[in-house]
Design an enzyme around this catalytic site. Structure first.
Site, PDB file in Angstrom:
ATOM      1  N   GLU A  81       1.925 -17.136  59.978  1.00 45.33           N
ATOM      2  CA  GLU A  81       2.782 -17.670  58.904  1.00 45.33           C
ATOM      3  C   GLU A  81       4.071 -16.870  58.767  1.00 45.33           C
ATOM      4  OE1 GLU A  81       2.155 -20.608  56.651  1.00 45.33           O
ATOM      5  OE2 GLU A  81       4.248 -20.066  56.932  1.00 45.33           O
ATOM      6  N   GLY A  85      23.330  -4.536  55.389  1.00 46.12           N
ATOM      7  CA  GLY A  85      21.961  -4.590  55.878  1.00 46.12           C
ATOM      8  C   GLY A  85      21.450  -6.003  56.120  1.00 46.12           C
ATOM      9  N   ASP A 102      16.839 -15.706  67.602  1.00 44.53           N
ATOM     10  CA  ASP A 102      15.821 -15.570  66.568  1.00 44.53           C
ATOM     11  C   ASP A 102      15.459 -16.944  65.988  1.00 44.53           C
ATOM     12  OD1 ASP A 102      14.489 -13.856  64.234  1.00 44.53           O
ATOM     13  OD2 ASP A 102      15.729 -15.395  63.288  1.00 44.53           O
ATOM     14  N   LYS A 148       7.643 -13.796  66.304  1.00 40.99           N
ATOM     15  CA  LYS A 148       8.126 -15.112  66.738  1.00 40.99           C
ATOM     16  C   LYS A 148       8.455 -15.155  68.217  1.00 40.99           C
ATOM     17  CE  LYS A 148      11.278 -14.109  63.546  1.00 40.99           C
ATOM     18  NZ  LYS A 148      11.291 -12.717  63.348  1.00 40.99           N
ATOM     19  N   GLY A 175      13.086 -10.592  54.768  1.00 46.59           N
ATOM     20  CA  GLY A 175      12.875  -9.549  53.777  1.00 46.59           C
ATOM     21  C   GLY A 175      11.438  -9.100  53.783  1.00 46.59           C
ATOM     22  N   ILE A 209       8.459 -18.387  53.117  1.00 49.34           N
ATOM     23  CA  ILE A 209       8.276 -19.839  53.027  1.00 49.34           C
ATOM     24  C   ILE A 209       7.043 -20.220  53.843  1.00 49.34           C
ATOM     25  CG2 ILE A 209       9.318 -22.096  53.432  1.00 49.34           C
ATOM     26  CD1 ILE A 209      12.033 -20.767  53.554  1.00 49.34           C
ATOM     27  N   LYS A 238      11.885 -19.494  66.281  1.00 47.45           N
ATOM     28  CA  LYS A 238      11.204 -20.128  65.144  1.00 47.45           C
ATOM     29  C   LYS A 238      11.110 -21.633  65.344  1.00 47.45           C
ATOM     30  CE  LYS A 238      12.980 -16.528  62.060  1.00 47.45           C
ATOM     31  NZ  LYS A 238      14.163 -16.215  61.217  1.00 47.45           N
TER      32      LYS A 238
END
Lengths: 436, 436
Positions: B136, B194, B208, B112, B310, B143, B212
């Site tokens: 993607e 985590g 971050d 990104k 994830g 998603i 996006k």
């Protein structure tokens, strides 16, 4: 990447000029530049077919060829894509789509009944003739639900797919809850507002939503689902008191469809009113909005929400399909090579917790009778509620209970026993409590 | 429809074998049959590059070519698609992607930062060399947000795009609200679990999520956005008392990004903590979940929600891109031919209602001072709340107010005035109240 196709034109033949058909013509005109940029070529309406050529539809149709018989679009020259917006599982719509695909002509349709009923046959026909069949507009209006399941989650193994798929029902249920009014009353208002058809059967009895679920399940599991085996139930049985009980218990009532693939290859699929925990995002899909939910092995749970109907959103979905074809994308109908339909598991095999509401004569011993019916079926009760807020008349009172995890078979047994009790008035309502 | 491509094989060169890279290898193996059916051809990992070839990653890499220098994948023979999973806006990742595209080789990336910072240049490079660039996995993990905006809504003119785009922040804010604990405390726990990095800057300071948003805005409006002009603000300033006030006022606090195209072609874009009305579906996107919202002229408001991060979801998104390429789909990077970046409108031009919280010395006259600061900036107050529940020490107390519709410029003036007051302790918090 064929960006150098300045002169390419994609010619549409549109069958059916209702609000969606007119919307397609309008959007192609109003968004011409943006659509050109996205498609990489010009999109042109070359031909149309509708009953009355003379009627003023508010769009300029001059210079566009007119066909009295929509079926002519299947083979007429000068058409690259047939757009079928007539509707209905049989008759002209089916004949047109089959003829066009047989002719190797690409088809875009918004026809959920046709796809849910004849999807296996159409997929085979498209495959055999090298034609594309796209249907983004058939499910949830402007929400790109088809693309989401077929392409977005293509890499994942989906465990289930479902959602709130009928805006009319969701509007009625939301309004009943917010106003405390009855089903019949709110339905009449929805009809007056144009949110429900004069004949509301297709919507309120769950058929429209069930068609959409069948399409989503076919995409999720890569093969069509035997539609006539699906358990379909509408919202007519939901009363004002159910909304009251549901709120009190921390739930909302939604017409919810869910399809899961079982180990043996069968599909467990239903469309029925359910209770959904009110802290979930799905419970907050309100009014005319629709939502599609999925759960994938790798992607986990997902939801997409938006306006599920209306000329604008639906026409927008049709044009998204046109752009896909312009960009040279042609996937198999269900995402993979044609397969035979999957069998549905019988309703009795479902399991979960349930909500049961009974209107009873307000006299001693009634609760004991109902409790006995549950006990006899081996169903354990998690809670029971009875109060005057939902009282129908002086002598009758609604009684609602929720169960622990059990089977649908057991609940069907309970329903039979309860229906036979003299103290029970009218038809009890059984709602599945669905974890989403 | 090239279903007869039994022998076709698509060969991947994967740069970076962290959890996502390993996830890709794993899912390609575990879902082999389903992916083959969807892609219409076999997908094979032909080459990999990572720092330590000897490390046990729990997947079988035997027979796969190893490259010490990831940049070699750009031109090495026997590779059809480069999958870049190294990360970072500069360095090896950037060099690899640029070299591969220049070589006419298709690239799939989850990067990104690279796309948000160098999107315009990369789009041009891909276009000039006839290569595809898919990403993607760069936004919202599993998603299919990119596909949703670029293809699903391709026919519509989007008015705005945004959402909850950082799972770490959403987890921290949700946990703070549910437990009443402080930011630092919950962050430490998230790190232990985590959910947050040892150096949380990229996440909690909003970078971050801003990357996006920049990508989504570029897709929605068909051109990249000047990333360094975007207003970005993290969640470090949110205190336990803010969660308390927000609940009391009927809101939830979310790190929310939103981009709108202005009439003059500029983009209004921000990533910052906002208040969202708690009855909306977006307010119920909780914990590590992400959501993307759009509003289109024809499609209306829409939302897609799921796990935003994830290894599983992200790897799944990478493979969905591979399947797209296998199916012969290659769209321009931003959906249309390359354009120069759009300028962002200055923050001062934003407008809306606001929430302002100040910690003050508990003594007479303080409220009057703050009210005067609002009056002097022409800001009208809608409500004010102060109570002991959020009391920090015996002598200081938090004070929260919400305004009527005003401009960000006025609120910046208020902030300056309030910061200068002797009775104010620490930095006041200003949150936009966003209607979604």
């Amino acid at each position: 990447m064929s960006e150098n196709s300045e002169k390419r034109v994609l010619r549409l033949g549109i069958a059916g000029l209702g609000t969606v058909g007119v919307g397609v013509v309008q959007q192609l005109h109003e968004n011409r530049d943006a659509i050109y940029a996205r498609a990489g070529c010009a999109i042109e309406v070359a031909a149309v077919s509708a009953r009355d050529p003379g009627r003023n539809r508010g769009v300029d149709l001059s210079g566009i060829r007119w066909f009295a018989d929509a079926r002519s679009l299947a083979t007429a020259s000068g058409i690259d894509i047939v757009v079928e917006l007539i509707g209905g599982a049989e008759g002209v719509a089916r004949e047109l789509v089959e003829a066009a695909l047989s002719h190797g002509r690409d088809v875009i349709t918004a026809n959920k009944a046709l796809l849910a009923t004849h999807g296996a046959r159409l997929a085979r026909c498209a495959h055999d003739n090298g034609a594309a069949l796209l249907f983004e507009a058939s499910v949830a209006g402007g929400i790109p639900a088809i693309k989401f399941v077929r392409e977005g989650l293509a890499a994942d193994r989906l465990l289930r797919v479902g959602g709130i798929l009928n805006g009319t029902c969701n509007y009625i249920l939301t309004t009943m809850r917010d106003t405390g009014r009855d089903f019949a009353d709110v339905l009449a208002e929805a009809q007056a507002l144009g949110y429900a058809e004069a004949d509301p059967t297709t919507d309120v009895d769950g058929w429209d939503a069930a068609h959409k679920l069948a399409i989503l399940a076919a995409l999720a599991f890569g093969r069509p689902v035997a539609f006539d085996e699906m358990h379909v139930e509408g919202i007519r049985g939901v009363q004002a008191c159910d909304q009251h009980f549901a709120r009190e218990m921390g739930y909302r009532i939604k017409l919810l469809g869910m399809a899961r693939q079982l180990e043996d290859g069968r599909i467990e699929a239903f469309m029925r009113p359910c209770l959904i925990a009110q802290q979930t995002a799905l419970a907050h899909v309100e009014g005319v909005f629709n939502a599609v939910v999925t759960e994938g092995t790798f992607s986990g749970p997902m939801m997409i929400e938006g306006r599920g109907a209306g000329a604008g959103p639906t026409a927008s979905a049709v044009i998204a399909d046109v752009i896909d074809l312009a960009r040279g994308k042609a996937l198999p109908v269900w995402g993979v090579s044609p397969q035979s339909p999957a069998t549905c598991a019988p309703r009795a095999l479902l399991s979960g917790a349930y909500y049961l509401r009974v209107n009873v004569h307000d006299r001693p011993g009634v609760v004991a009778e109902i409790a006995a019916a549950l006990r006899d079926a081996g169903v354990s009760m998690r809670g029971l509620s009875q109060h005057d807020a939902g009282r129908a008349t002086d002598s009758t009172v609604p009684l609602a209970l929720v169960t622990h995890e059990t089977t649908e078979a057991s609940m069907m047994q309970v329903m039979t026993a309860i229906n036979g009790l003299a103290s029970v008035i009218g038809t009890p309502l059984l709602l599945k409590i669905e974890t989403v």
